[in-house]
Design an enzyme around this catalytic site. Structure first.
Site, PDB file in Angstrom:
ATOM      1  N   THR A 155      18.798  53.849  19.934  1.00 46.15           N
ATOM      2  CA  THR A 155      19.498  52.741  20.600  1.00 46.15           C
ATOM      3  C   THR A 155      20.586  53.354  21.460  1.00 46.15           C
ATOM      4  OG1 THR A 155      21.247  52.497  18.972  1.00 46.15           O
ATOM      5  CG2 THR A 155      19.217  51.289  18.536  1.00 46.15           C
ATOM      6  N   GLY A 184       0.825  -1.204   0.000  1.00 46.61           N
ATOM      7  CA  GLY A 184       0.000   0.000   0.000  1.00 46.61           C
ATOM      8  C   GLY A 184       0.858   1.252   0.000  1.00 46.61           C
ATOM      9  N   HIS A 233      -0.720   1.054   9.819  1.00 42.88           N
ATOM     10  CA  HIS A 233      -1.997   1.460   9.208  1.00 42.88           C
ATOM     11  C   HIS A 233      -2.995   1.758  10.319  1.00 42.88           C
ATOM     12  CE1 HIS A 233      -0.079  -1.724   6.683  1.00 42.88           C
ATOM     13  NE2 HIS A 233      -0.252  -0.821   5.738  1.00 42.88           N
ATOM     14  N   CYS A 255      15.836  45.666  30.377  1.00 37.25           N
ATOM     15  CA  CYS A 255      17.071  46.407  30.109  1.00 37.25           C
ATOM     16  C   CYS A 255      17.772  46.836  31.406  1.00 37.25           C
ATOM     17  CB  CYS A 255      16.761  47.615  29.235  1.00 37.25           C
ATOM     18  SG  CYS A 255      18.180  48.651  28.906  1.00 37.25           S
ATOM     19  N   GLY A 283      11.162  45.344  29.214  1.00 37.09           N
ATOM     20  CA  GLY A 283      11.304  45.579  30.647  1.00 37.09           C
ATOM     21  C   GLY A 283      12.540  44.997  31.296  1.00 37.09           C
ATOM     22  N   ASP A 287      -1.664  -8.204   0.835  1.00 38.17           N
ATOM     23  CA  ASP A 287      -0.400  -8.285   0.101  1.00 38.17           C
ATOM     24  C   ASP A 287      -0.031  -9.740  -0.182  1.00 38.17           C
ATOM     25  OD1 ASP A 287       0.199  -5.509  -0.053  1.00 38.17           O
ATOM     26  OD2 ASP A 287       0.815  -5.527   2.045  1.00 38.17           O
ATOM     27  N   HIS A 306       3.622   4.627   2.950  1.00 35.86           N
ATOM     28  CA  HIS A 306       4.778   4.197   3.735  1.00 35.86           C
ATOM     29  C   HIS A 306       6.091   4.761   3.184  1.00 35.86           C
ATOM     30  CE1 HIS A 306       1.878   1.697   5.587  1.00 35.86           C
ATOM     31  NE2 HIS A 306       1.712   0.925   4.530  1.00 35.86           N
TER      32      HIS A 306
END
Ligand SMILES: *[C@@H]1O[C@H](CO)[C@@H](O)[C@H](O)[C@H]1NC(C)=O
Ligand SMILES: *[C@@H]1O[C@H](CO)[C@@H](O)[C@H](O)[C@H]1NC(C)=O
Ligand SMILES: *[C@@H]1O[C@H](CO)[C@@H](O)[C@H](O)[C@H]1NC(C)=O
Length: 589
Positions: free
Chosen positions: A508, A55, A223, A414, A412, A112, A58
């Site tokens: 910055t 099948g 399966h 820093c 908050g 199978d 897979h």
């Protein structure tokens, strides 16, 4: 279970996936009508043909295993359903070379076995030389519960295909290839475990597979077949249970193979939906328990995706008990190591590398290269210490203010980050007095900054100070004055600018840094330089952030408070000059 798919039509899905193999591998062709992927004929040496299939769902089994060194053809059914006997018949009789005989390898599932078996019988009746080998490596469901259904085939099948494929490629006879394939099949055991059922594209979505969060199903088939048990287990407990099922000889319901060879191969197979990261953790756990609890040290450890259950959130463990092939030729390990050119098999580590067992490590002293030689650039250590200590104490005192600013415009942290760095440097200075050699002194502070300040600003400070050490050294020896510092700081700014796009105006810490350095350079006056930094930091109030987290925070906070990083740095510079910010500029401390 996730019912989300990019391709929801199961027929289209299977046919396009098969076609894709011909796109990515020039050695294979597709018989689209019969869903057979086969090796294109060549003028190479004749060999036994090997055909497998089953099948779909897979992948990379089985069509992905077609190519030199493995399969000659693979016949695909629709998802989780066997191909028809007619498809297999076409594969056996007209899509592989029959001259040296054909080996058909099939997994032990009712459909199978019937369809491949029927086709094999027809081909035999038509005069073909065909052998069939059935693989049932799954120990997940024991003898009692399995009853007449028998053991199913799962990932161990891939080892059968790899070893038989390599032997066939060496020109061996059908009898020999079939014998070795059976021998491998008789000596493999596998077991799987999954966290949920898989959804088959095109089918209605049933989300009630009954597996709760944290619950795992041991022995679930590829399966969605039920396994032997469901339980809430952590990984070590789960692996323990799985290895016991594979190895316990006193378990009369299982004990299918006595894994007692001094050569054992371990295959850890992803059922399709486990992250590569987690597969790594699973592999480490399995290998560790095999060694500690079962005294098994595999000679080959192969971890990857070989036989899936669509996007199954599970894995399987396979052990191959290596035995003598008794055909006066290559061993199972040699056949496993032999090269192959297929997409679905990957064992990237070579035989010679495994066998070299190189266990050398590098244990070099991690401090080497960190030691700093004196530079001869001098400054009065007492002056240095007073300036730095005052500046750091000012930063610590300003923490609540900086935190308040960062709560408005950032996340908050820093103020706390700066405070942590400042405290660590102060502690360092109290245990390791400054020497008066500025290169040695700055360099001794750098690791403290690197180890205590994290995040983006921590990395920026670390780069800046490392560059400062280098710049100061190029200016040595001599007496370090304002001009020396200005030049060194300027070079550090240049170094920093290679790693961050931040420039004055971006809101910055650079907004406070550059004016400080410029004014120090032109005036040689520390107070004036610090004053310029303070002014610039104040002017960040109202600037829009274009870098860093503050960009995402949004809102109008930037109108109300200065950039916390710039402010913190300005406070530090003022401290160096023996000053602190006041309502109207600054005042003496
Ligand atoms: C396959 O299953 C059958 C029962 O359907 C069983 O008798 C047989 O032993 C199994 N074969 C293998 C190789 O496990
Ligand atoms: C590592 O190297 C450093 C600096 O060279 C030295 O001080 C230290 O003693 C070394 N440590 C060891 C374990 O050799
Ligand atoms: C630093 O100041 C000197 C004058 O004191 C000037 O010649 C030089 O251009 C300045 N450097 C920079 C980068 O501004």
């Amino acid at each position: 279970m996730s019912a989300k798919h990019f391709i929801n039509d199961a027929t289209t899905l299977v046919s396009t996936a098969l076609q894709s193999l011909t796109l990515t591998n020039p050695t294979v062709a597709l018989d689209a009508e019969h869903k057979i992927v086969y090796r294109r004929p060549t003028n190479g040496e004749k060999q036994v043909s090997i055909l497998s299939g089953g099948g779909s769902g897979h992948e990379p089994s089985f069509a992905g295993m077609v190519g030199p060194g493995m399969l000659s053809a693979a016949v695909a059914g629709s998802i989780f359903a066997s191909p028809s006997a007619e498809q297999v018949r076409v594969g056996i009789t007209s899509r592989v070379d029959p001259d040296k005989g054909i080996l058909v390898v099939v997994m032990n599932y009712t459909g199978d076995i019937l369809n491949f078996g029927m086709a094999v019988e027809k081909a035999k009746a038509a005069g073909s030389s065909v052998e069939m080998v059935v693989v049932g490596d799954d120990v997940g469901v024991g003898r009692a519960k399995a009853g007449k259904v028998g053991r199913r085939g799962i990932a161990g099948t891939v080892l059968v295909l790899k070893i038989a494929g390599a032997l066939a490629a060496q020109g061996r006879s059908l009898a020999e290839v079939a014998k070795v394939a059976r021998l491998v099949s008789d000596n493999i055991v596998s077991v799987g475990a999954s966290l949920e059922h898989v959804h088959v594209p095109g089918r209605s979505a049933d989300s009630s597979d009954g597996l709760a969060l944290g619950e795992v199903e041991i022995g679930m088939g590829i399966h969605n077949e039920p396994g032997s048990a469901r339980a809430k287990l952590d990984l070590p407990q789960l692996v323990d249970r799985m290895l016991t099922q594979l190895l316990d000889q006193s378990d009369k319901d299982r004990a299918f193979v006595n894994v007692n060879s001094n050569e054992v191969v371990l295959l850890i197979n992803n059922l399709g939906g486990v992250s590569v990261l987690e597969m790594g953790g699973i592999t480490a756990e399995v290998v560790s328990q095999l060694g500690s609890k079962h005294n098994i040290k595999p000679v080959r450890i192969i971890s990857g995706t070989f036989m899936t259950s669509l996007n199954g959130l599970g894995f399987s463990i396979t052990l191959l008990n290596v035995v003598n092939t008794d055909i006066g030729g290559p061993s199972m390990i040699e056949l496993l190591d032999a090269p192959s050119e297929v997409q679905g098999w990957s064992a990237p580590i070579q035989k010679t590398t495994w066998e070299a067992k190189n266990e050398a490590t590098r244990t070099g002293n991690t401090s080497v290269g960190q030691e700093v030689k004196p530079s001869g650039l001098k400054m009065d250590p007492a002056v240095e210490k007073t300036a730095i200590t005052t500046a750091l104490e000012r930063v610590i005192a300003a923490e609540p203010e900086i935190t308040r600013y960062d709560t408005v415009v950032g996340d908050g942290d820093c103020g706390i980050g700066l405070k942590r760095g400042a405290e660590a440097v102060l502690k360092h200075l109290s245990s390791k007095p400054l020497t008066g050699d500025v290169v040695v002194d700055v360099a001794s502070i750098v690791p403290v900054i690197e180890n205590t300040m994290d995040g983006t600003s921590g990395a920026l400070y670390a780069i800046f100070f490392n560059a400062l050490v280098l710049a100061l050294r190029t200016l040595s020896p001599g007496e370090a004055n304002a001009q020396t510092w200005a030049t060194a700081l300027q070079q550090s700014c240049e170094a920093l600018s290679k790693y961050t796009p931040a420039r004055p105006g971006d809101r910055t810490l650079v907004d406070a840094l550059y004016p400080f350095v410029d004014v120090l350079n032109t005036s040689g006056d520390l107070t004036k330089a610090a004053e310029a930094a303070l002014k610039a930091a104040e002017e960040t109030k109202g600037m829009q952030a274009s870098l860093g987290r503050a960009v995402y925070v949004g809102g109008s906070g930037h109108e109300e408070v200065p950039d916390p990083g710039a402010w913190g740095l300005a406070v530090f510079f003022l401290g160096l000059a023996g000053l602190k910010p006041a309502d109207d500029g600054w005042e003496k401390i």
